[in-house]
Scaffold this motif. Structure first.
Motif, PDB file in Angstrom:
ATOM      1  N   GLU A 104      42.148  24.911 -35.463  1.00  0.00           N
ATOM      2  CA  GLU A 104      41.618  25.889 -34.503  1.00  0.00           C
ATOM      3  C   GLU A 104      42.617  26.173 -33.368  1.00  0.00           C
ATOM      4  N   PRO A 105      43.815  26.613 -33.674  1.00  0.00           N
ATOM      5  CA  PRO A 105      44.834  26.820 -32.634  1.00  0.00           C
ATOM      6  C   PRO A 105      44.554  27.986 -31.702  1.00  0.00           C
ATOM      7  N   VAL A 106      43.687  28.922 -32.089  1.00  0.00           N
ATOM      8  CA  VAL A 106      43.451  30.083 -31.230  1.00  0.00           C
ATOM      9  C   VAL A 106      42.379  29.827 -30.180  1.00  0.00           C
ATOM     10  N   ASN A 107      41.710  28.679 -30.253  1.00  0.00           N
ATOM     11  CA  ASN A 107      40.709  28.366 -29.231  1.00  0.00           C
ATOM     12  C   ASN A 107      41.347  28.380 -27.847  1.00  0.00           C
ATOM     13  N   SER A 108      40.682  28.966 -26.886  1.00  0.00           N
ATOM     14  CA  SER A 108      41.084  29.074 -25.470  1.00  0.00           C
ATOM     15  C   SER A 108      42.185  30.096 -25.247  1.00  0.00           C
ATOM     16  N   LEU A 109      42.621  30.806 -26.291  1.00  0.00           N
ATOM     17  CA  LEU A 109      43.620  31.864 -26.107  1.00  0.00           C
ATOM     18  C   LEU A 109      42.930  33.211 -25.955  1.00  0.00           C
ATOM     19  N   ASP A 110      43.504  34.094 -25.128  1.00  0.00           N
ATOM     20  CA  ASP A 110      42.935  35.429 -25.000  1.00  0.00           C
ATOM     21  C   ASP A 110      43.266  36.246 -26.253  1.00  0.00           C
ATOM     22  N   LEU A 111      42.670  37.428 -26.350  1.00  0.00           N
ATOM     23  CA  LEU A 111      42.762  38.223 -27.573  1.00  0.00           C
ATOM     24  C   LEU A 111      44.205  38.557 -27.936  1.00  0.00           C
ATOM     25  N   GLN A 112      45.004  38.950 -26.944  1.00  0.00           N
ATOM     26  CA  GLN A 112      46.400  39.297 -27.216  1.00  0.00           C
ATOM     27  C   GLN A 112      47.167  38.108 -27.772  1.00  0.00           C
ATOM     28  N   LYS A 113      46.979  36.935 -27.158  1.00  0.00           N
ATOM     29  CA  LYS A 113      47.707  35.742 -27.599  1.00  0.00           C
ATOM     30  C   LYS A 113      47.225  35.267 -28.963  1.00  0.00           C
ATOM     31  N   GLN A 114      45.953  35.457 -29.266  1.00  0.00           N
ATOM     32  CA  GLN A 114      45.464  35.125 -30.605  1.00  0.00           C
ATOM     33  C   GLN A 114      46.196  35.944 -31.663  1.00  0.00           C
ATOM     34  N   LEU A 115      46.298  37.255 -31.421  1.00  0.00           N
ATOM     35  CA  LEU A 115      46.967  38.135 -32.372  1.00  0.00           C
ATOM     36  C   LEU A 115      48.449  37.792 -32.483  1.00  0.00           C
ATOM     37  N   GLU A 116      49.090  37.534 -31.355  1.00  0.00           N
ATOM     38  CA  GLU A 116      50.522  37.212 -31.366  1.00  0.00           C
ATOM     39  C   GLU A 116      50.780  35.900 -32.100  1.00  0.00           C
ATOM     40  N   LEU A 117      49.920  34.903 -31.866  1.00  0.00           N
ATOM     41  CA  LEU A 117      50.102  33.617 -32.528  1.00  0.00           C
ATOM     42  C   LEU A 117      49.930  33.754 -34.036  1.00  0.00           C
ATOM     43  N   CYS A 118      48.884  34.443 -34.472  1.00  0.00           N
ATOM     44  CA  CYS A 118      48.650  34.601 -35.912  1.00  0.00           C
ATOM     45  C   CYS A 118      49.787  35.376 -36.574  1.00  0.00           C
ATOM     46  N   LEU A 119      50.308  36.380 -35.870  1.00  0.00           N
ATOM     47  CA  LEU A 119      51.449  37.133 -36.400  1.00  0.00           C
ATOM     48  C   LEU A 119      52.677  36.228 -36.507  1.00  0.00           C
ATOM     49  N   LEU A 120      52.888  35.368 -35.500  1.00  0.00           N
ATOM     50  CA  LEU A 120      54.018  34.443 -35.534  1.00  0.00           C
ATOM     51  C   LEU A 120      53.870  33.459 -36.689  1.00  0.00           C
ATOM     52  N   LEU A 121      52.678  32.921 -36.899  1.00  0.00           N
ATOM     53  CA  LEU A 121      52.453  31.980 -38.001  1.00  0.00           C
ATOM     54  C   LEU A 121      52.754  32.641 -39.341  1.00  0.00           C
ATOM     55  N   ARG A 122      52.323  33.881 -39.493  1.00  0.00           N
ATOM     56  CA  ARG A 122      52.608  34.589 -40.745  1.00  0.00           C
ATOM     57  C   ARG A 122      54.122  34.790 -40.911  1.00  0.00           C
ATOM     58  N   HIS A 123      54.796  35.133 -39.817  1.00  0.00           N
ATOM     59  CA  HIS A 123      56.249  35.337 -39.865  1.00  0.00           C
ATOM     60  C   HIS A 123      56.956  34.040 -40.253  1.00  0.00           C
ATOM     61  N   ILE A 124      56.527  32.923 -39.669  1.00  0.00           N
ATOM     62  CA  ILE A 124      57.139  31.624 -39.986  1.00  0.00           C
ATOM     63  C   ILE A 124      56.925  31.278 -41.449  1.00  0.00           C
ATOM     64  N   ALA A 125      55.693  31.486 -41.935  1.00  0.00           N
ATOM     65  CA  ALA A 125      55.395  31.173 -43.331  1.00  0.00           C
ATOM     66  C   ALA A 125      56.247  32.010 -44.284  1.00  0.00           C
ATOM     67  N   GLU A 126      56.461  33.277 -43.929  1.00  0.00           N
ATOM     68  CA  GLU A 126      57.200  34.181 -44.813  1.00  0.00           C
ATOM     69  C   GLU A 126      58.705  33.948 -44.779  1.00  0.00           C
ATOM     70  N   HIS A 127      59.251  33.700 -43.588  1.00  0.00           N
ATOM     71  CA  HIS A 127      60.701  33.707 -43.435  1.00  0.00           C
ATOM     72  C   HIS A 127      61.334  32.324 -43.350  1.00  0.00           C
ATOM     73  N   LYS A 128      60.555  31.290 -43.109  1.00  0.00           N
ATOM     74  CA  LYS A 128      61.117  29.941 -43.016  1.00  0.00           C
ATOM     75  C   LYS A 128      60.654  29.047 -44.157  1.00  0.00           C
ATOM     76  N   ASP A 129      59.912  29.623 -45.111  1.00  0.00           N
ATOM     77  CA  ASP A 129      59.457  28.865 -46.280  1.00  0.00           C
ATOM     78  C   ASP A 129      58.696  27.611 -45.862  1.00  0.00           C
ATOM     79  N   ILE A 130      57.787  27.787 -44.914  1.00  0.00           N
ATOM     80  CA  ILE A 130      56.946  26.691 -44.447  1.00  0.00           C
ATOM     81  C   ILE A 130      55.499  26.994 -44.842  1.00  0.00           C
ATOM     82  N   GLU A 131      54.837  26.018 -45.438  1.00  0.00           N
ATOM     83  CA  GLU A 131      53.438  26.191 -45.820  1.00  0.00           C
ATOM     84  C   GLU A 131      52.551  25.833 -44.629  1.00  0.00           C
ATOM     85  N   ILE A 132      51.708  26.763 -44.232  1.00  0.00           N
ATOM     86  CA  ILE A 132      50.852  26.572 -43.050  1.00  0.00           C
ATOM     87  C   ILE A 132      49.394  26.579 -43.474  1.00  0.00           C
TER      88      ILE A 132
END
Length: 265
Positions: free
Chosen positions: A163-191
């Motif tokens: 539950e990493p998005v708990n206590s984050l505002d809407l903008q930061k939730q979206l930015e974090l999820c986008l970053l996680l997807r980017h990391i999974a795609e470009h750094k070959d890390i399973e999240i």
């Protein structure tokens, strides 16, 4: 690709053994995996079992390796885990807190590469301006982002986030999820991330696993395959409207609980 086979775990309470899940088999996919399910489904417990914080029956495999039999040092090099619980006070700065995430790689002195990795991670989360701030001065949402940075900075092969998005505002939730997807795609890390927000999971996850209230796997697949009115009714106990955008991404709007109002009263 992470697989758990025959995972079973029970809590020992004053009323006896309370099973959370039994003989659970899950194959996660490469990329960003989201785990969904109601409260008490065992999502957080499953992450703890995978990481080894709780001892359960069964095995977990990654790249042909049985991670349930790994030594602790080897497992912490392979995986990063961010639980729900945060510490509130620390005399360290944000930079120092995130640098702690690289402890397995740190030598006797902090290298320029270590500092670059920390600052790159802070920049990716849009919190580089907090680097010199004391951790104890931050808001709850800012502290959450610091812990996420501490988890990401090591660049492990598997990242477990509860539950990493708990206590984050809407903008930061979206930015974090986008970053996680980017990391999974470009750094070959399973999240693998536990979420309560079904719409966030639908928009950003490559693969979704749904657990029901008894800790059984209800379904798994792409957001389009998994998210349906039937699933929302049978797993979450709600009636909801369901639509899809121009890219086929599902979006839900809960309408009502299917539980008899007399039960609540």
């Amino acid at each position: 690709m992470l697989k758990v086979e025959n995972f079973s775990f029970s809590y020992n309470s004053t009323k006896g053994m309370h099973p959370v899940f039994k003989e659970l088999d899950i194959t996660f996919s490469n990329g960003l995996n989201a785990m969904l399910g109601p409260n008490g489904a065992g999502k957080s417990t499953l992450l703890k079992c995978i990481f080894g914080l709780l001892r359960c029956n069964g095995s977990a495999f990654f790249g042909g390796r049985d991670i349930t039999r790994m030594k602790t040092n080897d497992k912490t090099k392979l995986m990063s885990y961010l639980p729900q619980m945060d510490i509130e006070m620390s005399s360290l700065t944000v930079l120092e807190m995130v640098l702690l995430g690289r402890l397995p790689e740190l030598g006797q002195r902090v290298s320029d590469e270590d500092l670059k990795n920390v600052m790159d991670t802070l920049n990716a989360l849009n919190i580089a301006g907090l680097a010199s701030r004391s951790f104890s001065e931050l808001s709850g949402g800012q502290k959450k982002l610091v812990f996420i940075a501490q988890t990401l900075v090591r660049e492990p092969e598997i990242i477990l986030l509860d539950e990493p998005v708990n206590s984050l505002d809407l903008q930061k939730q979206l930015e974090l999820c986008l970053l996680l997807r980017h990391i999974a795609e470009h750094k070959d890390i399973e999240i693998i991330v536990v979420l309560h927000d079904i719409n966030l999971a639908a928009r950003f996850a490559d693969h979704i696993i749904v657990l029901d209230e008894k800790g059984r796997m209800y379904s798994s697949g792409t957001p389009h395959e998994v998210i349906s009115k039937k699933m929302l009714r049978e797993v979450y106990g709600v009636e909801a409207s369901l639509s899809h955008d121009e890219n086929g991404i599902p979006s839900i709007s809960p309408i009502r609980s299917i539980r008899d109002s007399s039960v609540i009263a």
